[in-house]
Motif scaffolding. Structure first.
Motif, PDB file in Angstrom:
ATOM      1  N   VAL A   1       0.751  -1.361  -0.002  1.00  0.00           N
ATOM      2  CA  VAL A   1      -0.048  -0.065   0.042  1.00  0.00           C
ATOM      3  C   VAL A   1       1.064   1.244   0.116  1.00  0.00           C
ATOM      4  N   ILE A   2       0.595   2.020  -1.102  1.00  0.00           N
ATOM      5  CA  ILE A   2       1.702   3.191  -1.293  1.00  0.00           C
ATOM      6  C   ILE A   2       0.872   4.894  -1.117  1.00  0.00           C
ATOM      7  N   ASN A   3       1.736   5.342  -0.541  1.00  0.00           N
ATOM      8  CA  ASN A   3       1.091   6.921  -0.242  1.00  0.00           C
ATOM      9  C   ASN A   3      -0.029   6.735   0.821  1.00  0.00           C
ATOM     10  N   ALA A   4       0.042   6.055   1.686  1.00  0.00           N
ATOM     11  CA  ALA A   4      -0.927   5.919   2.761  1.00  0.00           C
ATOM     12  C   ALA A   4      -0.678   7.273   3.716  1.00  0.00           C
ATOM     13  N   VAL A   5      -1.319   7.102   5.021  1.00  0.00           N
ATOM     14  CA  VAL A   5      -1.081   7.952   5.929  1.00  0.00           C
ATOM     15  C   VAL A   5       0.606   7.763   6.507  1.00  0.00           C
ATOM     16  N   THR A   6       0.935   6.460   6.710  1.00  0.00           N
ATOM     17  CA  THR A   6       2.310   6.089   6.971  1.00  0.00           C
ATOM     18  C   THR A   6       3.280   6.319   6.008  1.00  0.00           C
ATOM     19  N   GLY A   7       2.838   6.323   4.764  1.00  0.00           N
ATOM     20  CA  GLY A   7       3.786   6.846   3.705  1.00  0.00           C
ATOM     21  C   GLY A   7       3.753   8.407   3.385  1.00  0.00           C
ATOM     22  N   GLU A   8       2.912   9.028   4.000  1.00  0.00           N
ATOM     23  CA  GLU A   8       3.086  10.633   4.273  1.00  0.00           C
ATOM     24  C   GLU A   8       2.644  11.128   2.762  1.00  0.00           C
ATOM     25  N   GLY A   9       1.355  10.451   2.286  1.00  0.00           N
ATOM     26  CA  GLY A   9       1.037  10.701   0.856  1.00  0.00           C
ATOM     27  C   GLY A   9       0.469  12.241   0.990  1.00  0.00           C
ATOM     28  N   LEU A  10      -0.031  12.493   1.974  1.00  0.00           N
ATOM     29  CA  LEU A  10      -0.770  13.832   2.072  1.00  0.00           C
ATOM     30  C   LEU A  10       0.036  14.817   2.058  1.00  0.00           C
ATOM     31  N   SER A  11       1.418  14.804   2.429  1.00  0.00           N
ATOM     32  CA  SER A  11       2.474  15.698   2.555  1.00  0.00           C
ATOM     33  C   SER A  11       3.181  15.552   1.208  1.00  0.00           C
ATOM     34  N   MET A  12       2.723  14.933   0.267  1.00  0.00           N
ATOM     35  CA  MET A  12       3.533  14.952  -1.298  1.00  0.00           C
ATOM     36  C   MET A  12       2.590  15.596  -2.263  1.00  0.00           C
ATOM     37  N   SER A  13       3.307  15.971  -3.196  1.00  0.00           N
ATOM     38  CA  SER A  13       2.365  16.545  -4.563  1.00  0.00           C
ATOM     39  C   SER A  13       2.024  15.678  -5.269  1.00  0.00           C
ATOM     40  N   ALA A  14       1.291  15.752  -6.220  1.00  0.00           N
ATOM     41  CA  ALA A  14       0.556  14.608  -7.016  1.00  0.00           C
ATOM     42  C   ALA A  14       1.717  13.966  -7.930  1.00  0.00           C
ATOM     43  N   ASP A  15       2.515  14.822  -8.291  1.00  0.00           N
ATOM     44  CA  ASP A  15       3.620  14.208  -9.174  1.00  0.00           C
ATOM     45  C   ASP A  15       4.483  13.311  -8.443  1.00  0.00           C
ATOM     46  N   GLU A  16       4.847  13.430  -7.259  1.00  0.00           N
ATOM     47  CA  GLU A  16       5.416  12.799  -6.076  1.00  0.00           C
ATOM     48  C   GLU A  16       4.772  11.496  -5.914  1.00  0.00           C
ATOM     49  N   ARG A  17       3.460  11.696  -5.546  1.00  0.00           N
ATOM     50  CA  ARG A  17       2.727  10.227  -5.323  1.00  0.00           C
ATOM     51  C   ARG A  17       2.633   9.407  -6.615  1.00  0.00           C
ATOM     52  N   LEU A  18       2.626   9.913  -7.793  1.00  0.00           N
ATOM     53  CA  LEU A  18       2.529   9.224  -8.962  1.00  0.00           C
ATOM     54  C   LEU A  18       4.029   8.531  -9.174  1.00  0.00           C
ATOM     55  N   ALA A  19       4.940   9.260  -8.646  1.00  0.00           N
ATOM     56  CA  ALA A  19       6.182   8.759  -9.085  1.00  0.00           C
ATOM     57  C   ALA A  19       6.657   7.237  -8.000  1.00  0.00           C
ATOM     58  N   CYS A  20       5.701   7.666  -6.730  1.00  0.00           N
ATOM     59  CA  CYS A  20       5.871   6.479  -5.767  1.00  0.00           C
ATOM     60  C   CYS A  20       5.345   5.353  -6.384  1.00  0.00           C
ATOM     61  N   VAL A  21       4.093   5.408  -6.822  1.00  0.00           N
ATOM     62  CA  VAL A  21       3.404   4.499  -7.482  1.00  0.00           C
ATOM     63  C   VAL A  21       3.999   3.624  -8.817  1.00  0.00           C
ATOM     64  N   LYS A  22       4.725   4.459  -9.580  1.00  0.00           N
ATOM     65  CA  LYS A  22       5.338   3.891 -10.634  1.00  0.00           C
ATOM     66  C   LYS A  22       6.654   3.325  -9.844  1.00  0.00           C
ATOM     67  N   CYS A  23       7.429   3.683  -9.113  1.00  0.00           N
ATOM     68  CA  CYS A  23       8.647   3.005  -8.419  1.00  0.00           C
ATOM     69  C   CYS A  23       8.137   1.713  -7.944  1.00  0.00           C
ATOM     70  N   ALA A  24       6.907   1.646  -7.141  1.00  0.00           N
ATOM     71  CA  ALA A  24       6.504   0.585  -6.531  1.00  0.00           C
ATOM     72  C   ALA A  24       6.267  -0.655  -7.653  1.00  0.00           C
ATOM     73  N   CYS A  25       5.575  -0.278  -8.577  1.00  0.00           N
ATOM     74  CA  CYS A  25       5.004  -1.098  -9.747  1.00  0.00           C
ATOM     75  C   CYS A  25       6.007  -1.748 -10.475  1.00  0.00           C
ATOM     76  N   GLU A  26       7.150  -1.017 -10.581  1.00  0.00           N
ATOM     77  CA  GLU A  26       8.427  -1.375 -11.282  1.00  0.00           C
ATOM     78  C   GLU A  26       9.103  -2.496 -10.335  1.00  0.00           C
ATOM     79  N   VAL A  27       9.344  -2.139  -9.271  1.00  0.00           N
ATOM     80  CA  VAL A  27       9.979  -3.012  -8.040  1.00  0.00           C
ATOM     81  C   VAL A  27       8.926  -4.197  -8.021  1.00  0.00           C
ATOM     82  N   ALA A  28       8.013  -4.155  -7.670  1.00  0.00           N
ATOM     83  CA  ALA A  28       6.923  -5.480  -7.573  1.00  0.00           C
ATOM     84  C   ALA A  28       6.969  -6.114  -9.008  1.00  0.00           C
ATOM     85  N   ALA A  29       6.995  -5.703  -9.873  1.00  0.00           N
ATOM     86  CA  ALA A  29       7.003  -6.427 -11.182  1.00  0.00           C
ATOM     87  C   ALA A  29       6.105  -7.506 -11.266  1.00  0.00           C
ATOM     88  N   GLY A  30       4.983  -7.249 -10.689  1.00  0.00           N
ATOM     89  CA  GLY A  30       3.969  -8.305 -10.823  1.00  0.00           C
ATOM     90  C   GLY A  30       4.065  -9.355  -9.591  1.00  0.00           C
TER      91      GLY A  30
END
Length: 293
Positions: free
Chosen positions: A41-70
Motif C-alpha cells: 500500500v503506497i502513499n498511505a498516511v504511514t507513507g505521508e502521501g498527503l504531504s506529497m505533491s501529485a507528481d511525487e505520489r505518482l512517482a512513488c506508485v510507478k516506482c512500486a510497480c516497477e519494483v514489484a514487477a507483478g
C-alpha cells in the motif's frame, strides 16, 4: 477481486534535502515483498502521501510497480478535499500499473450520509480499478455499516475495507463478506478480526517487523490459534510504541536505528528524538532487534 493477508502501508523515505529517496524506497519495498506480504500500500498516511505533491505520489506508485514487477499487487492510496485531485490520483495510478486504490474520504468537510456514499460510488466510476475504502476518524466522519452496504450495492469495484472502527468490524464482515474483504487498520487487532472472518490487515508495524504480522496471519490460516495469539501478543507492544508520537516519526526512527533507510519525516512533523528512541529500545530488545549501526 479482493486481496487477502497482510498489506503493509509502506513509509516514504525523504532525504536531508526533502526529496524522496527512491533507492531507499525501493530497498524497503523489496524487504516487504521478501517477507511474504500480500501486497504493497503506497502513499498511505504511514507513507505521508498527503504531504506529497501529485507528481511525487505518482512517482512513488510507478516506482512500486516497477519494483514489484507483478510479484505482489500495488495499491495506491488516493483522496483529497476535492474530487479533481482524487480523480487525478486514481487515473494516474491506473496508468502506472497499480492493481487497485485505497480511497480516503474527503477530510475537513463534514459530509452528510448521502454525500459520503455518493463520493465513493463516484470515485469508483473514474477507473476500472477495484478499490478499498479507508474508514477512518481522520476524515469526514466514519462510515456506518448501512452506508458501506449501500456503496457495495452500488458498485462492484468496492472490494475491500480498511476498518478503523473495531467496534463494528465483525458486523461489517458478517454483512458484507465475501463481496467486500475487511481488513483491520489497527495492528493490535489482526488476530481478533481474523477470528471473526476478516481478510487481513493494512499494517504500519510491518515497516519495523515485516515478518511478524505475516507469521501471525499464516498461523491463523493454518488453524494454529494459540500460536496466532502468541504472535499477536508479541506484536502489540511494538504496535503501541510506534504510535506514541506524531505518526510516522517513531516508525522512521526505529527503522533508521535498525539500519534500514527510512530518512526523515516532512514538516510539520518532526523526527523522533533521542528521548523517543530511549523509550523504544527496550521494546525492540524484547524482540531481539538490535541496531546495526
Amino acid at each position: 477481486m479482493a486481496w487477502k493477508g497482510i498489506l503493509p502501508a509502506v513509509i516514504t523515505p525523504f532525504g536531508a534535502d526533502g526529496r524522496i529517496d527512491f533507492d531507499a524506497f525501493s530497498e524497503n519495498l523489496v524487504r516487504m515483498i521478501e517477507a511474504g506480504n500480500a501486497g504493497l500500500v503506497i502513499n498511505a498516511v504511514t507513507g505521508e502521501g498527503l504531504s506529497m505533491s501529485a507528481d511525487e505520489r505518482l512517482a512513488c506508485v510507478k516506482c512500486a510497480c516497477e519494483v514489484a514487477a507483478g510479484r505482489v499487487p500495488v495499491i495506491a492510496t488516493v483522496g483529497s478535499v476535492s474530487d479533481t485531485d482524487t480523480i487525478d490520483d486514481i487515473q494516474g495510478a491506473e496508468r502506472a500499473g497499480a492493481a487497485g486504490t485505497m480511497i480516503i474520504a474527503p477530510y475537513f468537510y463534514r459530509l452528510s450520509r448521502k454525500e459520503r456514499i455518493d463520493y465513493f460510488v463516484r470515485m469508483g466510476s473514474k477507473s476500472a480499478l477495484p478499490f478499498i475504502i479507508y474508514n477512518t476518524t481522520y476524515t469526514s466522519g466514519q462510515l456506518e455499516v448501512d452506508e458501506l452496504e449501500a456503496i457495495a450495492d452500488a458498485t462492484p469495484r468496492f472490494v475491500g475495507l480498511k476498518e478503523g472502527n473495531q467496534l463494528q468490524a465483525s458486523e461489517v464482515v458478517r454483512r458484507l463478506s465475501p463481496q467486500v474483504a475487511v481488513y483491520t487498520s489497527r495492528d493490535t487487532y489482526i488476530q481478533e478480526l481474523a477470528a471473526a472472518g476478516g481478510s487481513g490487515a493494512v499494517t504500519y508495524s510491518s515497516n519495523v517487523v515485516p515478518q511478524l504480522p505475516v507469521e501471525l496471519w499464516r498461523a491463523h490460516e493454518a488453524g494454529e490459534n494459540a500460536r496466532a495469539r502468541a504472535l499477536q501478543d508479541a506484536l502489540n507492544p511494538v504496535a503501541w510504541a510506534l504510535v506514541v508520537r506524531s505518526f510516522p516519526s517513531a516508525i522512521k526512527g526505529v527503522m533508521n536505528e535498525l539500519g534500514w533507510r527510512a530518512g526523515s519525516v516532512r514538516p510539520p512533523l518532526e523526527n523522533a528524538t533521542e528521548e523517543d528512541m530511549q523509550r523504544l529500545r527496550p521494546i525492540l530488545d524484547e524482540l531481539q532487534l538490535t541496531s546495526t549501526q
